[in-house]
Design a protein around this motif. Sequence first.
Motif, mmCIF file in Angstrom:
data_model
loop_
_atom_site.group_PDB
_atom_site.id
_atom_site.type_symbol
_atom_site.label_atom_id
_atom_site.label_comp_id
_atom_site.label_asym_id
_atom_site.label_seq_id
_atom_site.Cartn_x
_atom_site.Cartn_y
_atom_site.Cartn_z
ATOM 1 N N GLY A 134 -10.687 -3.670 3.680
ATOM 2 C CA GLY A 134 -9.916 -4.336 2.648
ATOM 3 C C GLY A 134 -10.259 -5.799 2.540
ATOM 4 O O GLY A 134 -11.227 -6.288 3.129
ATOM 5 N N HIS A 135 -9.419 -6.523 1.807
ATOM 6 C CA HIS A 135 -9.684 -7.925 1.503
ATOM 7 C C HIS A 135 -8.594 -8.846 2.042
ATOM 8 O O HIS A 135 -8.579 -10.035 1.743
ATOM 9 C CB HIS A 135 -9.779 -8.111 -0.015
ATOM 10 C CG HIS A 135 -8.558 -7.603 -0.739
ATOM 11 N ND1 HIS A 135 -8.368 -6.271 -1.014
ATOM 12 C CD2 HIS A 135 -7.471 -8.251 -1.213
ATOM 13 C CE1 HIS A 135 -7.210 -6.120 -1.647
ATOM 14 N NE2 HIS A 135 -6.648 -7.293 -1.768
ATOM 15 N N ARG A 136 -7.648 -8.293 2.819
ATOM 16 C CA ARG A 136 -6.571 -9.092 3.396
ATOM 17 C C ARG A 136 -6.615 -9.011 4.917
ATOM 18 O O ARG A 136 -7.146 -8.060 5.481
ATOM 19 C CB ARG A 136 -5.202 -8.570 2.934
ATOM 20 C CG ARG A 136 -4.946 -8.656 1.455
ATOM 21 C CD ARG A 136 -3.534 -8.174 1.157
ATOM 22 N NE ARG A 136 -3.360 -6.754 1.429
ATOM 23 C CZ ARG A 136 -2.169 -6.153 1.455
ATOM 24 N NH1 ARG A 136 -1.062 -6.855 1.280
ATOM 25 N NH2 ARG A 136 -2.077 -4.850 1.689
ATOM 26 N N LEU A 181 0.824 -1.199 0.000
ATOM 27 C CA LEU A 181 0.000 0.000 0.000
ATOM 28 C C LEU A 181 0.860 1.251 0.000
ATOM 29 O O LEU A 181 2.009 1.232 0.446
ATOM 30 C CB LEU A 181 -0.939 0.021 1.217
ATOM 31 C CG LEU A 181 -1.957 -1.111 1.319
ATOM 32 C CD1 LEU A 181 -2.786 -0.961 2.585
ATOM 33 C CD2 LEU A 181 -2.853 -1.158 0.090
ATOM 34 N N ARG A 240 -6.664 2.135 5.000
ATOM 35 C CA ARG A 240 -6.428 2.172 6.436
ATOM 36 C C ARG A 240 -6.191 3.628 6.823
ATOM 37 O O ARG A 240 -5.351 4.292 6.220
ATOM 38 C CB ARG A 240 -5.225 1.309 6.816
ATOM 39 C CG ARG A 240 -5.422 -0.149 6.408
ATOM 40 C CD ARG A 240 -4.191 -0.992 6.575
ATOM 41 N NE ARG A 240 -4.373 -2.271 5.891
ATOM 42 C CZ ARG A 240 -3.439 -3.214 5.796
ATOM 43 N NH1 ARG A 240 -2.253 -3.023 6.368
ATOM 44 N NH2 ARG A 240 -3.682 -4.330 5.140
ATOM 45 N N ARG A 284 -9.634 -0.286 -3.122
ATOM 46 C CA ARG A 284 -10.304 -1.423 -2.490
ATOM 47 C C ARG A 284 -9.829 -1.649 -1.060
ATOM 48 O O ARG A 284 -10.512 -2.316 -0.273
ATOM 49 C CB ARG A 284 -10.049 -2.698 -3.296
ATOM 50 C CG ARG A 284 -10.639 -2.713 -4.703
ATOM 51 C CD ARG A 284 -10.183 -3.948 -5.424
ATOM 52 N NE ARG A 284 -8.707 -4.015 -5.462
ATOM 53 C CZ ARG A 284 -8.023 -5.107 -5.780
ATOM 54 N NH1 ARG A 284 -8.660 -6.232 -6.051
ATOM 55 N NH2 ARG A 284 -6.694 -5.073 -5.818
ATOM 56 N N GLU A 285 -8.664 -1.115 -0.740
ATOM 57 C CA GLU A 285 -8.099 -1.302 0.585
ATOM 58 C C GLU A 285 -7.694 0.053 1.151
ATOM 59 O O GLU A 285 -6.980 0.817 0.498
ATOM 60 C CB GLU A 285 -6.876 -2.217 0.516
ATOM 61 C CG GLU A 285 -6.390 -2.700 1.860
ATOM 62 C CD GLU A 285 -5.424 -3.884 1.736
ATOM 63 O OE1 GLU A 285 -4.965 -4.362 2.777
ATOM 64 O OE2 GLU A 285 -5.150 -4.316 0.598
ATOM 65 N N GLU A 343 -4.326 1.920 -1.973
ATOM 66 C CA GLU A 343 -3.681 1.306 -3.131
ATOM 67 C C GLU A 343 -2.937 2.323 -3.986
ATOM 68 O O GLU A 343 -2.054 1.952 -4.760
ATOM 69 C CB GLU A 343 -4.726 0.577 -3.968
ATOM 70 C CG GLU A 343 -5.307 -0.641 -3.266
ATOM 71 C CD GLU A 343 -6.404 -1.309 -4.065
ATOM 72 O OE1 GLU A 343 -6.457 -2.549 -4.071
ATOM 73 O OE2 GLU A 343 -7.203 -0.592 -4.689
ATOM 74 N N PRO A 383 -10.199 -10.945 7.145
ATOM 75 C CA PRO A 383 -10.907 -10.147 6.130
ATOM 76 C C PRO A 383 -12.399 -10.027 6.395
ATOM 77 O O PRO A 383 -12.996 -8.979 6.121
ATOM 78 C CB PRO A 383 -10.636 -10.905 4.823
ATOM 79 C CG PRO A 383 -9.327 -11.589 5.068
ATOM 80 C CD PRO A 383 -9.350 -11.985 6.519
#
Length: 246
Positions: free
Chosen positions: A127-129, A16, A116, A113-114, A33, A152
Amino acid sequence: MTEERDYRALMQPEGLVVFKAQLSTSDLWIAAESELKVEALNELARLRSELMGYLRRDPRFAEELKPWMPQADAPEIAVKMAEAAARCGVGPMAAVAGAFAEAIGYKLLESSREVRVENGGDCFLAGHREVILGLFAGESPLTGQVGFKLRPDQLPCGVCTSSGTVGPSLSFGKADAAVIFAEDTALADACATATGNLVKTSANFEQALAFARGIKGVWGAALVVQEEFAAWGDIELVRLETQEQE
């Protein structure tokens, strides 16, 4: 970097782009991202303008340490703060950092998409992780040693910290860290303040965790007083010696 935000040097989100959004007294650490600093600053400026304008009409909103009903013309950010704080029995400003972090985070999710967002120890995560958050509890020996792994399926969420020994925020407790995990970041912020207020020593851990458990929407809590630690909820603890902190 101010002394109380030196922990940011430990935040290393893989893959990121990290940047800051700073405006007047607001100082946010953001990872996404791509660099979305302009978008973050625009949203921060809008939120600050709305809230500061409202505080001029309703100054007690910023002064009350107990729940305070906002006026009918209050902006959305003030209403969200007041509602979250009322659920925890504290004043609206106890939720301001979390509310700002989440509002800016959702704005940036339109382009990433992610995301923080960290605002003085109060974090919005999406996010997706999986995410590993390192514990920062000032001079406690647990600082940098303990982390929390978030799945996730637990995102987006808010993870907020209140401390009676670190930073400038008002706390009536003596906890080095009162960490709250919740579905809503403003709620996590307000609950962290209220929970931290209950902790004078580790003898108060059971009472404070019971309080956090009683707030709907809160799904985890951790408390630190020096080397003493207690936790409750759907959180996975990890040792950080071999883990990368987010």
